[in-house]
Motif scaffolding. Structure first.
Motif, PDB file in Angstrom:
ATOM      1  N   VAL A 547       0.977  -1.123  -0.108  1.00  0.00           N
ATOM      2  CA  VAL A 547       0.220  -0.085  -0.041  1.00  0.00           C
ATOM      3  C   VAL A 547       0.906   1.374   0.217  1.00  0.00           C
ATOM      4  O   VAL A 547       1.798   1.357   0.941  1.00  0.00           O
ATOM      5  CB  VAL A 547      -0.997  -0.083   1.276  1.00  0.00           C
ATOM      6  CG1 VAL A 547      -1.848   1.506   1.209  1.00  0.00           C
ATOM      7  CG2 VAL A 547      -1.717  -1.219   1.150  1.00  0.00           C
ATOM      8  N   ILE A 548       0.789   2.315  -1.028  1.00  0.00           N
ATOM      9  CA  ILE A 548       1.596   3.291  -0.980  1.00  0.00           C
ATOM     10  C   ILE A 548       0.613   4.311  -0.618  1.00  0.00           C
ATOM     11  O   ILE A 548      -0.605   4.583  -1.141  1.00  0.00           O
ATOM     12  CB  ILE A 548       2.015   3.545  -2.518  1.00  0.00           C
ATOM     13  CG1 ILE A 548       3.045   2.589  -2.814  1.00  0.00           C
ATOM     14  CG2 ILE A 548       2.646   5.016  -2.466  1.00  0.00           C
ATOM     15  CD1 ILE A 548       3.633   2.858  -4.322  1.00  0.00           C
ATOM     16  N   ALA A 549       0.946   5.218   0.653  1.00  0.00           N
ATOM     17  CA  ALA A 549       0.041   6.468   0.876  1.00  0.00           C
ATOM     18  C   ALA A 549       0.899   7.528   0.311  1.00  0.00           C
ATOM     19  O   ALA A 549       1.752   8.035   0.800  1.00  0.00           O
ATOM     20  CB  ALA A 549       0.176   6.639   2.470  1.00  0.00           C
ATOM     21  N   GLY A 550       0.004   8.162  -0.586  1.00  0.00           N
ATOM     22  CA  GLY A 550       0.492   9.244  -1.387  1.00  0.00           C
ATOM     23  C   GLY A 550      -0.148   9.686  -2.350  1.00  0.00           C
ATOM     24  O   GLY A 550      -1.077   9.061  -2.803  1.00  0.00           O
ATOM     25  N   ASP A 551      -0.076  10.922  -3.099  1.00  0.00           N
ATOM     26  CA  ASP A 551      -0.712  11.550  -3.564  1.00  0.00           C
ATOM     27  C   ASP A 551      -0.279  11.451  -4.990  1.00  0.00           C
ATOM     28  O   ASP A 551       1.150  11.274  -5.319  1.00  0.00           O
ATOM     29  CB  ASP A 551      -1.218  13.253  -3.645  1.00  0.00           C
ATOM     30  CG  ASP A 551      -1.987  13.201  -2.401  1.00  0.00           C
ATOM     31  OD1 ASP A 551      -3.189  12.257  -2.156  1.00  0.00           O
ATOM     32  OD2 ASP A 551      -1.984  14.183  -1.551  1.00  0.00           O
ATOM     33  N   ARG A 552      -1.044  11.026  -6.234  1.00  0.00           N
ATOM     34  CA  ARG A 552      -0.579  11.049  -7.803  1.00  0.00           C
ATOM     35  C   ARG A 552       0.270  12.062  -8.129  1.00  0.00           C
ATOM     36  O   ARG A 552       1.119  11.885  -8.811  1.00  0.00           O
ATOM     37  CB  ARG A 552      -1.797  10.932  -8.465  1.00  0.00           C
ATOM     38  CG  ARG A 552      -2.751   9.925  -8.293  1.00  0.00           C
ATOM     39  CD  ARG A 552      -3.945   9.679  -9.186  1.00  0.00           C
ATOM     40  NE  ARG A 552      -4.986   8.652  -8.678  1.00  0.00           N
ATOM     41  CZ  ARG A 552      -4.908   7.529  -8.974  1.00  0.00           C
ATOM     42  NH1 ARG A 552      -3.819   7.020  -9.878  1.00  0.00           N
ATOM     43  NH2 ARG A 552      -5.719   6.449  -8.545  1.00  0.00           N
ATOM     44  N   HIS A 553       0.138  13.244  -7.759  1.00  0.00           N
ATOM     45  CA  HIS A 553       0.942  14.299  -8.261  1.00  0.00           C
ATOM     46  C   HIS A 553       2.386  14.466  -7.623  1.00  0.00           C
ATOM     47  O   HIS A 553       3.250  15.133  -8.094  1.00  0.00           O
ATOM     48  CB  HIS A 553       0.274  15.744  -7.973  1.00  0.00           C
ATOM     49  CG  HIS A 553       0.291  16.050  -6.711  1.00  0.00           C
ATOM     50  ND1 HIS A 553      -0.743  15.855  -5.813  1.00  0.00           N
ATOM     51  CD2 HIS A 553       1.013  16.868  -5.878  1.00  0.00           C
ATOM     52  CE1 HIS A 553      -0.554  16.185  -4.474  1.00  0.00           C
ATOM     53  NE2 HIS A 553       0.596  16.967  -4.854  1.00  0.00           N
ATOM     54  N   GLU A 554       2.707  13.778  -6.419  1.00  0.00           N
ATOM     55  CA  GLU A 554       3.911  13.714  -5.881  1.00  0.00           C
ATOM     56  C   GLU A 554       4.982  12.850  -6.624  1.00  0.00           C
ATOM     57  O   GLU A 554       4.687  11.592  -7.111  1.00  0.00           O
ATOM     58  CB  GLU A 554       3.633  13.283  -4.473  1.00  0.00           C
ATOM     59  CG  GLU A 554       2.864  14.127  -3.545  1.00  0.00           C
ATOM     60  CD  GLU A 554       2.709  13.718  -2.210  1.00  0.00           C
ATOM     61  OE1 GLU A 554       3.228  14.023  -1.458  1.00  0.00           O
ATOM     62  OE2 GLU A 554       1.902  12.841  -2.079  1.00  0.00           O
ATOM     63  N   GLU A 555       5.965  13.189  -6.795  1.00  0.00           N
ATOM     64  CA  GLU A 555       7.251  12.669  -7.629  1.00  0.00           C
ATOM     65  C   GLU A 555       7.477  11.336  -6.898  1.00  0.00           C
ATOM     66  O   GLU A 555       7.577  10.401  -7.616  1.00  0.00           O
ATOM     67  CB  GLU A 555       8.365  13.473  -7.752  1.00  0.00           C
ATOM     68  CG  GLU A 555       9.641  12.815  -8.456  1.00  0.00           C
ATOM     69  CD  GLU A 555      10.512  13.976  -8.745  1.00  0.00           C
ATOM     70  OE1 GLU A 555      11.603  13.358  -9.403  1.00  0.00           O
ATOM     71  OE2 GLU A 555      10.691  15.239  -8.258  1.00  0.00           O
TER      72      GLU A 555
END
Length: 632
Positions: A547-555
């Motif tokens: 599971v990756i917790a992060g937003d799509r726009h983040e590199e």
């Protein structure tokens, strides 16, 4: 079916012949069935033919009683007796006379065949788990029948059978057995070099008539190209060799150019014949090559691609690279030459295109494009897959039911288990490529509808046709993986993945039940069920759920996803949990509390019922997933 060469021969010789027509109309009620529109009928009566004659194939000829019980079965029948085959002019009067004089015997044969069909469809007794030794047996069998010179398995005719390659890739991954990967690579390279591959216009033909893959049966099927594209993409992931990526791109180029409808669905096939001759569209003479390219370039191309004055197929030549090793640079330099030949060939009368759009084969192509898009970093492939899904939802669903086929504005025939299972596979691959939870939700919905329509509540597994469909002699539960994976193989793999992704115990229980339901035939003949073994391997070996917790726009989010896309990791599931999307938490409850740590993009890796410390970079994630796969 429309691209079947011998079906066309029998049609010309007999069904369009006035003498044969008179006999048929005098004594019989003639019914012609397109096996691609009614694979349920084809499956039942092909089992009959194989049981009565020891072999099968198309055209399939069945003579039955009015209550649909067969008493005669054959494949191709000529008009007149030929080479030991009784012809229509002999058989039809003889069978009509028997029906007139001894009708009870015809009914008796029909009853015995029907009883045999019912008995053969009864479930096996043993319902144990599939043991790891079954994977070894399948591998050992494939090594025995493997052609080490030309790749592939067995002797001529040779079929691609991509699920054998999927199995071998995973066997290599889980066991470290290098021979398994070697067999995959040799097979794919040899097929590409042979005439089974269209070196001028791309795409694979259905099968080869010889062991070197030189002379194909020239029809091109959507399912072959979809399933082979998956094999080439996965082998690129496993090896990093750009050759496999290039061939996959060429297959997708062919499908998008030739086999895609304006609405976004994918056509079924292209015929082998044009102008009444098999392969005429695809073959060349050396003189024709020289005329198009000029003497120097023409001689060079002929040298590379085996175009000789004497020809290799009925006096002409099928372009091939057997005996030739082209470097990547040479392939690129030949591209303008190929384009000139392609443009010249385009002026010929093209083979007939079967513009039926079949749900199951579209599911395969959607899965292939979605996988290719994420691995090869080609967003346009993923977009084509999404467009096809929209087409299916808007054009191939009538009321609360998917239809099997679409053509010229009409959707018809209730979809079968293989259609639903293939669609779920396509949805899962689009989900994995977009990480948009709406596609996971749709996969769960279609899977639930499939269970309601086809699941055997007593013995488990999927019936071939739905509870709301026309009733045939039997409703088989297919598990043999032939030219395409069986409905139960596809469904088993989907159920294992859906259970892993969502943590849903009911779905996991269905996966356990379907694996056990077919454990006896699969364990007895594992090499005949290699797609089913993919599900069994995923269930048997411990995998990693990420599971990756992060937003799509983040590199950092994009980098982590990219790392997982590049490598062959068939044991990994991936969920993206963004700050905006609440649907993920509903579909994947175990990831609900997995959040960013200190506002950094965070990856959680769970394996074997426990989770590791989270990681915060693509490099750390890559290191974590590269640990050896282990048994559960």
């Amino acid at each position: 079916y429309s691209t079947c060469h011998w079906c066309h021969v029998m049609e010309r010789e007999s069904f369009e012949d006035e003498e044969v027509a008179r006999l048929l109309n005098q004594h019989f009620v003639a019914v012609k069935v397109d096996r691609e529109e009614r694979p349920d009928i084809d499956t039942v009566y092909m089992n009959v033919c194989q049981g009565m004659t020891g072999h099968g194939g198309w055209p399939l000829t069945i003579i039955m009683t009015p209550d649909k019980k067969p008493f005669f079965a054959a494949t191709y029948i000529p008009k007149y007796d030929r080479r030991g085959l009784s012809g229509m002019m002999t058989l039809l009067p003889r069978i009509a006379q028997i029906w007139q004089d001894d009708r009870p015997s015809c009914y008796g044969i029909g009853d015995r065949i029907s009883d045999w069909l019912i008995e053969a469809s009864l479930p096996a007794g043993n319902r144990a788990e599939i043991k790891a030794g079954v994977f070894d047996e399948a591998f050992q069998y494939l090594t025995r029948v493997y052609d080490s010179e030309y790749g592939g398995f067995g002797s001529a005719p040779k079929f691609p059978t991509p699920h054998n390659l999927y199995f071998l890739l995973r066997y290599w991954y889980y066991t470290g057995e290098e021979l398994a990967l070697e067999m995959v690579e040799q097979t794919l390279k040899s097929m590409y070099k042979g005439g089974i591959y269209d070196h001028i216009g791309f795409g694979f033909a259905r099968y080869s008539t010889d062991r070197a893959w030189l002379v194909p049966h020239f029809e091109k099927m959507l399912y072959d190209n979809a399933l082979l594209a998956v094999a080439f993409v996965e082998t690129y992931q496993a090896t990093g060799n750009e050759f496999y990526a290039d061939v996959a791109r060429e297959i997708f180029t062919y499908v998008m150019r030739e086999m895609t409808s304006p609405e976004g669905g994918f056509y079924s096939a292209q015929d082998a014949d044009s102008e009444g001759e098999e392969g005429k569209f695809y073959v060349w003479t050396a003189a024709e090559i020289m005329e198009v390219l000029g003497e120097f370039k023409g001689m060079e191309f002929c040298s590379f691609y085996g175009i000789a004055p004497e020809g290799n197929f009925e006096g002409k030549s099928i372009p091939n690279l057997l005996g030739t090793e082209l470097s990547d640079d040479e392939r690129r330099q030949l591209e303008p030459v190929r384009l000139r030949l392609f443009n010249h060939r385009s002026k010929r009368i093209a083979p007939f295109k079967d513009d039926k759009i079949l749900l199951s084969w579209n599911g395969f192509m959607i899965a292939a494009l979605a996988l290719g898009g994420r691995v090869l970093d080609e967003p346009s492939y993923i977009e084509k897959a999404r467009t096809a899904l929209t087409f299916i939802e808007t054009r191939m669903r009538v009321g609360d039911r998917y239809m099997l086929r679409y053509r010229q504005g009409e959707a018809a025939n209730p979809a079968l288990a293989e259609d639903y299972a293939a669609l779920v596979w396509g949805l899962l691959e689009v989900y994995r490529s977009t990480l948009n939870p709406a596609y996971l939700q749709k996969a769960l919905e279609v899977n639930s509808e499939m269970i309601n329509l086809f699941w055997d509540e007593v013995q488990s597994g999927l019936y071939y046709y739905g509870k709301d469909s026309e009733e045939l002699l039997i409703n088989p539960k297919e598990v043999y993986d032939g030219s395409i994976p069986s409905p139960n193989s596809l469904a088993a793999r989907n159920l294992v993945w859906l259970g892993r992704l969502t943590g849903d115990q009911a779905t996991t229980r269905l996966a356990e039940l379907i694996l056990k339901a077919f454990s006896e035939p699969v364990s007895q003949h594992p090499w005949a069920h290699t797609h089913f073994l993919l599900a069994a391997m995923t269930d048997h070996f411990a995998g990693k759920d990420i599971v990756i917790a992060g937003d799509r726009h983040e590199e950092q989010t994009r980098d982590m996803i990219s790392v997982l896309n590049q490598v062959f990791r068939p044991d990994i599931t991936l969920v993206l949990k963004t700050s905006q999307d609440e649907l993920v938490g509903e579909l994947v409850p175990f990831g609900k509390e997995m959040k960013k740590v200190d506002d950094r993009v965070t990856a959680y890796i769970c394996e074997g019922f426990s989770c590791r410390e989270p990681v915060f970079s693509a490099e750390q994630l890559c290191e974590a997933v590269e640990s050896s796969p282990g048994e559960s």
